[in-house]
Write a protein that holds these residues in place. Structure first.
Motif, PDB file in Angstrom:
ATOM      1  N   UNK A  60       0.766  -1.627   0.346  1.00 29.91           N
ATOM      2  CA  UNK A  60      -0.411   0.435  -0.298  1.00 29.91           C
ATOM      3  C   UNK A  60       0.554   0.957   0.030  1.00 29.91           C
ATOM      4  N   UNK A  61       0.766   1.905  -1.288  1.00 32.91           N
ATOM      5  CA  UNK A  61       1.674   3.431  -0.536  1.00 32.91           C
ATOM      6  C   UNK A  61       0.424   4.840  -1.066  1.00 32.91           C
ATOM      7  N   UNK A  62       1.126   4.885   0.353  1.00 36.69           N
ATOM      8  CA  UNK A  62       0.234   6.128   0.797  1.00 36.69           C
ATOM      9  C   UNK A  62       0.013   7.616   0.537  1.00 36.69           C
ATOM     10  N   UNK A  63       1.367   7.511  -0.197  1.00 41.31           N
ATOM     11  CA  UNK A  63       1.687   8.797   0.058  1.00 41.31           C
ATOM     12  C   UNK A  63       2.173   9.692   1.171  1.00 41.31           C
ATOM     13  N   UNK A  64       2.069  11.014   1.276  1.00 41.84           N
ATOM     14  CA  UNK A  64       2.565  11.459   2.412  1.00 41.84           C
ATOM     15  C   UNK A  64       1.078  11.644   2.934  1.00 41.84           C
ATOM     16  N   UNK A  65       1.741  11.954   4.116  1.00 37.74           N
ATOM     17  CA  UNK A  65       0.124  11.904   5.678  1.00 37.74           C
ATOM     18  C   UNK A  65       0.522  12.342   6.391  1.00 37.74           C
ATOM     19  N   UNK A  66      -0.159  13.779   6.893  1.00 36.41           N
ATOM     20  CA  UNK A  66       0.268  14.351   8.326  1.00 36.41           C
ATOM     21  C   UNK A  66      -0.335  13.779   9.163  1.00 36.41           C
ATOM     22  N   UNK A  67       0.554  13.828   9.641  1.00 36.25           N
ATOM     23  CA  UNK A  67       0.973  13.642  11.647  1.00 36.25           C
ATOM     24  C   UNK A  67      -0.065  12.535  11.726  1.00 36.25           C
ATOM     25  N   UNK A  68      -1.133  13.296  11.633  1.00 39.43           N
ATOM     26  CA  UNK A  68      -1.700  11.962  13.017  1.00 39.43           C
ATOM     27  C   UNK A  68      -2.750  10.809  11.692  1.00 39.43           C
ATOM     28  N   UNK A  69      -2.552  11.195  10.221  1.00 39.17           N
ATOM     29  CA  UNK A  69      -2.736   9.598   9.774  1.00 39.17           C
ATOM     30  C   UNK A  69      -0.951   9.035   9.945  1.00 39.17           C
ATOM     31  N   UNK A  70       0.041   9.617   9.952  1.00 36.71           N
ATOM     32  CA  UNK A  70       1.337   8.704   9.883  1.00 36.71           C
ATOM     33  C   UNK A  70       1.685   8.406  11.234  1.00 36.71           C
TER      34      UNK A  70
END
Length: 416
Positions: free
Chosen positions: A291-301
Motif C-alpha cells: 500500500x503506497x499511501x503517499x505523504x500523510x499528515x501527522x495524525x494519519x502517519x
C-alpha cells in the motif's frame, strides 16, 4: 526581547522554539524566509525575501553552491536592512547555517549574538559519499564538495554559537569548530507519538486513512520516508519485501512517502526509484498487499505507525530522520541499518534490531522474525525500551527547555 529567525522555508526547524518565545508578550519574534511550509504561527511575524533571477554569467560548477548561498544572503540582507531602518534591532539572530540567509548578519548587526542551526557538513569520506562501493565519488566531485562547504565555514566562523541535532552530525564538522556546537535535538512530541491498544489503533487507522484497508491483516510492515530513494534504503527494503511476501502470505506493507528523490542521483531508465524497483521485481511482488499511501499528515502517519508489526528504517551515514524517533516513540519494533546515525539511537537487541545496510536478505530475515514474534515478551520489551529511549533523550518536554535556555542565554549575554 527581540528575536530574528532566518530559514529559506518557514518555519524550518524553529517551530517549537518560536511558539514558546511568542507566547510571552514581552518578546517580539520575526521570521524571514523565501517560502512557507505552513501558513502561520501565533505571535510570529513573517517577512519574505525574494531571490531575483540571476543575470550574472554562470559560475564555475564548483562554485554553484556558494553562488546560491550568496544570492540568498544578499536577498536576506536587503530585507534585514529594511527591518533595521524600521527600528527592529534583534537581541538574538537564530538562522539555518550554510545556505546563505545568515551570511551577512554580523555585518548588519555586529553586536547581536548569532546562533546557527548546523545540520550537516559535507565530507568525501566517512559519511554518505563513498559509502556505496558500487558508486564511488568521482575525484572532480570530491573537489566540488570542498568548495560546497565554503558558506558553512563562513557561518561557523561568524556565529557566536551553534546547535546541531545529534552527536553524529556534530562529528561531521571540523574539530576546531565542534566546541562551538551544542548537541540539541529538535525534540519529539512523545505525548502525541505514543502507543495505544490494538483495538484503538485499528479504529484510528480506519478514521485517519480510510482508503487503507488492513482489516484482514495481522502482520503489517511499515516504511516511511520523505522520498523513496537509495539514500534511505528503498531498494533494499523492496527486495527484502519481495522475499518476505513469499514466506508470509498474509503480511501487508504500508509505504509512507513520495516518489521524489532528494539526495540520490536519478535512476537510469525510470522516472523514479519506485518505478525502477517495481520493474526490477516484476512478478516477485504481490502488489495487492503493498500500500503506497503517499505523504500523510501527522495524525494519519501516527495511525499507520500504531498498527505496525515491524518498522524498517534504513539510511546511509547522513542526517538522522525525525521519522525514526517518532516510530520508536510510538512503540514500533524498528529494524534499522547498521550505520552511524542509527547506532547513536538504537542498540541492537536492546531497543531495536540492526542489519547491514546493503544486506536485503538479512533484512528479510529480521522482518520475518519480527512478524513471527510480534506478540512475544521479547519483542514487547524491545518496543517498550525503544519508547523509553526517546522519552529519556529526545522528548520535546525535555529538550525544548534546554533549547530555550540556550537561546535566552545567548541573547542575555549581549545585554551584558
Amino acid at each position: 526581547m527581540r528575536y530574528l529567525f532566518l530559514h529559506p522555508v518557514f518555519p524550518g526547524q524553529f517551530t517549537r522554539v518560536m511558539e514558546a518565545l511568542a507566547r510571552d508578550p514581552v518578546n517580539e519574534v520575526v521570521h524571514c524566509s523565501r517560502e512557507s511550509a505552513v501558513r502561520s504561527i501565533a505571535g510570529v511575524r513573517k517577512v519574505r525575501y525574494q531571490v531575483p533571477a540571476s543575470t550574472s554569467p554562470k559560475p564555475h560548477a564548483f562554485l554553484q553552491r556558494s553562488d546560491e548561498a550568496l544570492q540568498q544572503g544578499t536577498a536576506v540582507l536587503k530585507v534585514v536592512q529594511q527591518l533595521k531602518q524600521q527600528g527592529f534591532v534583534p537581541d538574538l539572530i537564530y538562522g539555518y547555517a550554510g545556505w546563505g540567509p545568515t551570511l551577512f548578519m554580523k555585518d548588519v548587526f555586529p553586536k547581536t549574538p548569532l546562533l546557527g542551526y548546523f545540520e550537516w557538513f559535507l565530507n568525501p569520506f566517512g559519511a554518505e559519499y563513498n559509502f556505496d562501493p558500487a558508486h564511488p565519488l568521482a575525484f572532480e566531485a570530491q573537489l566540488a564538495l570542498r568548495l560546497c562547504n565554503a558558506p558553512m565555514l563562513l557561518d561557523l566562523q561568524a556565529c557566536d554559537h551553534g546547535v546541531t541535532p545529534t552527536l553524529w552530525q556534530r562529528q561531521q564538522f571540523p574539530a576546531a569548530f565542534q566546541p562551538k556546537l551544542s548537541v540539541l535535538h529538535d525534540g519529539v512530541d512523545t505525548a502525541f507519538y505514543q502507543p495505544v491498544t490494538s483495538t484503538e489503533a485499528r479504529q484510528a487507522l480506519a478514521q485517519q486513512v480510510p482508503a487503507l484497508d488492513l482489516s484482514g491483516a495481522d502482520e503489517v510492515i511499515t516504511y516511511a520516508t520523505r522520498g523513496m530513494e537509495p539514500f534511505r534504503g528503498f531498494p533494499q527494503f523492496m527486495r527484502a519485501l519481495a522475499a518476505v511476501q513469499k514466506r508470509r502470505p498474509g503480511c501487508h506493507a504500508v509505504i509512507v512517502g513520495t516518489e521524489a528523490f532528494y539526495y540520490s542521483r536519478a535512476p537510469q531508465g525510470a522516472a523514479n526509484y519506485k518505478a525502477a524497483l517495481l520493474e526490477e521485481l516484476r512478478g516477485e511482488l504481490d502488489l495487492s498487499r503493498i500500500h503506497f499511501v503517499g505523504w500523510l499528515d501527522a495524525p494519519a502517519y501516527r495511525a499507520v505507525l500504531r498498527v505496525s508489526s515491524a518498522h524498517v528504517y534504513l539510511t546511509v551515514p547522513y542526517v538522522l530522520s525525525w521519522s525514526l524517533l517518532e516510530a520508536m516513540a510510538t512503540g514500533c519494533l524498528v529494524i534499522g541499518s547498521h550505520t552511524a546515525p542509527v547506532e547513536e539511537v538504537i542498540r541492537d537487541g536492546d531497543n531495536g534490531w540492526l542489519v547491514d545496510f546493503f544486506d536485503h536478505a538479512a533484512l528479510a530475515d529480521r522482518i520475518e522474525q519480527a512478524l513471527v514474534e510480534q506478540r512475544s515478551p521479547r519483542v514487547q520489551a524491545l518496543r517498550e525500551r525503544a519508547r523509553q529511549t526517546v522519552v529519556a533523550q529526545y522528548a520535546l518536554d525535555k529538550v525544548l527547555p534546554r533549547h530555550l535556555a540556550l537561546v535566552q542565554h545567548q541573547a542575555l549575554n549581549a545585554l551584558g
